[in-house]
Write a protein that holds these residues in place. Sequence first.
Motif, PDB file in Angstrom:
ATOM      1  N   THR A 142      31.721 -42.756 -21.457  1.00  0.00           N
ATOM      2  CA  THR A 142      32.577 -42.225 -20.256  1.00  0.00           C
ATOM      3  C   THR A 142      31.376 -42.732 -19.291  1.00  0.00           C
ATOM      4  OG1 THR A 142      33.531 -40.427 -21.042  1.00  0.00           O
ATOM      5  CG2 THR A 142      33.102 -40.672 -18.588  1.00  0.00           C
ATOM      6  N   ASN A 143      30.118 -42.641 -19.668  1.00  0.00           N
ATOM      7  CA  ASN A 143      29.075 -43.089 -18.489  1.00  0.00           C
ATOM      8  C   ASN A 143      29.186 -44.677 -18.297  1.00  0.00           C
ATOM      9  OD1 ASN A 143      26.812 -42.278 -16.639  1.00  0.00           O
ATOM     10  ND2 ASN A 143      25.798 -43.756 -17.935  1.00  0.00           N
ATOM     11  N   ARG A 144      29.483 -45.248 -19.604  1.00  0.00           N
ATOM     12  CA  ARG A 144      29.390 -46.766 -19.839  1.00  0.00           C
ATOM     13  C   ARG A 144      30.577 -47.182 -18.869  1.00  0.00           C
ATOM     14  NH1 ARG A 144      27.490 -49.810 -23.573  1.00  0.00           N
ATOM     15  NH2 ARG A 144      25.726 -48.491 -23.568  1.00  0.00           N
ATOM     16  N   ALA A 154      37.318 -47.632 -22.354  1.00  0.00           N
ATOM     17  CA  ALA A 154      38.234 -46.424 -22.248  1.00  0.00           C
ATOM     18  C   ALA A 154      38.942 -46.121 -23.412  1.00  0.00           C
ATOM     19  CB  ALA A 154      39.283 -46.923 -20.969  1.00  0.00           C
ATOM     20  N   VAL A 155      39.257 -47.008 -24.422  1.00  0.00           N
ATOM     21  CA  VAL A 155      40.032 -46.716 -25.652  1.00  0.00           C
ATOM     22  C   VAL A 155      38.861 -45.978 -26.502  1.00  0.00           C
ATOM     23  CG1 VAL A 155      41.109 -47.580 -27.666  1.00  0.00           C
ATOM     24  CG2 VAL A 155      41.576 -48.525 -25.399  1.00  0.00           C
ATOM     25  N   LEU A 156      37.787 -46.446 -26.444  1.00  0.00           N
ATOM     26  CA  LEU A 156      36.856 -45.919 -27.473  1.00  0.00           C
ATOM     27  C   LEU A 156      36.410 -44.627 -26.878  1.00  0.00           C
ATOM     28  CD1 LEU A 156      34.461 -48.992 -28.316  1.00  0.00           C
ATOM     29  CD2 LEU A 156      36.036 -47.816 -29.825  1.00  0.00           C
ATOM     30  N   ALA A 157      36.249 -44.183 -25.606  1.00  0.00           N
ATOM     31  CA  ALA A 157      35.919 -42.927 -24.965  1.00  0.00           C
ATOM     32  C   ALA A 157      36.629 -41.743 -25.534  1.00  0.00           C
ATOM     33  CB  ALA A 157      35.630 -43.259 -23.624  1.00  0.00           C
ATOM     34  N   SER A 178      31.688 -31.854 -19.535  1.00  0.00           N
ATOM     35  CA  SER A 178      30.563 -32.923 -19.300  1.00  0.00           C
ATOM     36  C   SER A 178      31.254 -34.120 -18.746  1.00  0.00           C
ATOM     37  CB  SER A 178      29.880 -33.041 -20.643  1.00  0.00           C
ATOM     38  OG  SER A 178      29.320 -32.007 -21.099  1.00  0.00           O
ATOM     39  N   VAL A 179      32.368 -34.733 -19.095  1.00  0.00           N
ATOM     40  CA  VAL A 179      32.724 -36.187 -18.682  1.00  0.00           C
ATOM     41  C   VAL A 179      33.501 -35.800 -17.314  1.00  0.00           C
ATOM     42  CG1 VAL A 179      32.841 -37.333 -21.125  1.00  0.00           C
ATOM     43  CG2 VAL A 179      34.897 -35.828 -20.070  1.00  0.00           C
ATOM     44  N   MET A 180      34.242 -34.803 -17.292  1.00  0.00           N
ATOM     45  CA  MET A 180      34.685 -34.462 -16.079  1.00  0.00           C
ATOM     46  C   MET A 180      33.667 -34.198 -14.764  1.00  0.00           C
ATOM     47  SD  MET A 180      37.645 -31.723 -17.201  1.00  0.00           S
ATOM     48  CE  MET A 180      38.363 -31.443 -15.495  1.00  0.00           C
ATOM     49  N   ALA A 196      40.283 -42.618 -16.546  1.00  0.00           N
ATOM     50  CA  ALA A 196      40.720 -43.387 -17.682  1.00  0.00           C
ATOM     51  C   ALA A 196      39.991 -43.132 -19.008  1.00  0.00           C
ATOM     52  CB  ALA A 196      40.527 -44.819 -17.177  1.00  0.00           C
ATOM     53  N   ALA A 197      38.664 -42.593 -18.975  1.00  0.00           N
ATOM     54  CA  ALA A 197      37.890 -42.412 -20.225  1.00  0.00           C
ATOM     55  C   ALA A 197      38.142 -41.364 -20.857  1.00  0.00           C
ATOM     56  CB  ALA A 197      36.391 -42.672 -19.760  1.00  0.00           C
ATOM     57  N   TRP A 198      38.845 -40.130 -20.100  1.00  0.00           N
ATOM     58  CA  TRP A 198      39.218 -38.916 -20.854  1.00  0.00           C
ATOM     59  C   TRP A 198      40.328 -38.322 -20.537  1.00  0.00           C
ATOM     60  CZ3 TRP A 198      40.211 -35.355 -17.165  1.00  0.00           C
ATOM     61  CH2 TRP A 198      39.714 -35.521 -15.887  1.00  0.00           C
TER      62      TRP A 198
END
Length: 257
Positions: A142-144, A154-157, A178-180, A196-198
């Motif tokens: 997500t940071n990436r 995004a798909v991998l996250a 954490s990602v939020m 898009a990552a979560w």
Amino acid sequence: MVVLLLGLQVSLIWSVPEIPTVDGPAHKYSAWVYRQLGEENPSELERFFARREGWVFPNAAYPFFLVGSSQWLTLDQSEKLAGTLYILALAVAFRFFFISLGGRGWTSEILLLVLTLNWLFFMGFVSFLWGVVWALTGIALTNRMLERPGVAVAVLANLALLLAYWSHLASFGLALISVMVLSVSQGRRRFLVGCAAWLPAATIVALLSRTVAPSLTGWQYRDAFWERLWRVVSMRVATSCGGVEVSLAATLGLLLL
């Protein structure tokens, strides 16, 4: 040096007849019962999972791993293999997590050697520990995504977060918080990118919970609110998928974050 010490930790696992954990025997016995049901009465096993919308539900990854790998290994060997995969995967996830957040690789290596064979490991909470690996990976991705947006990232996250959910509900909850927080802290424009990552993973889990949660309600503990609160604060959370446990664990995770 780090690889050598990780190898030493792995060798410790394989040097004993069975890993001395609290919940380990129960996990192995449950896997044995599952195998027996599948061999003797497969129709009953199919009806069991039909009521739970298949095999996609929290805490499922490790039990299914034991069942699947025990077709070729003994249950003790399957448990050791699971512990080995945890140690090696945590090493990779820890390093990726710290470097993605701007830390130094050696910092993660020092922490890793201290935290790997921890209290949770010897309690036998392999499902949660597997979830921690995927949670760290999801946060790092997500940071990436926030730094260098891309469809693949995004798909991998989202995949990492879904695997965290499949491993353990608490790991997924802490990862989602954490990602939020990470996305919100980057400003409004980057927040939309971070979603898009979560957000797809959170939506899928929410849809799955509508079908999985009702089938698990009979397993919830019936303790009073303050008893549950004490279990969360004392780090002894009852993993019953109850709404109170999830909300309290999420609040505690946010405070720790």
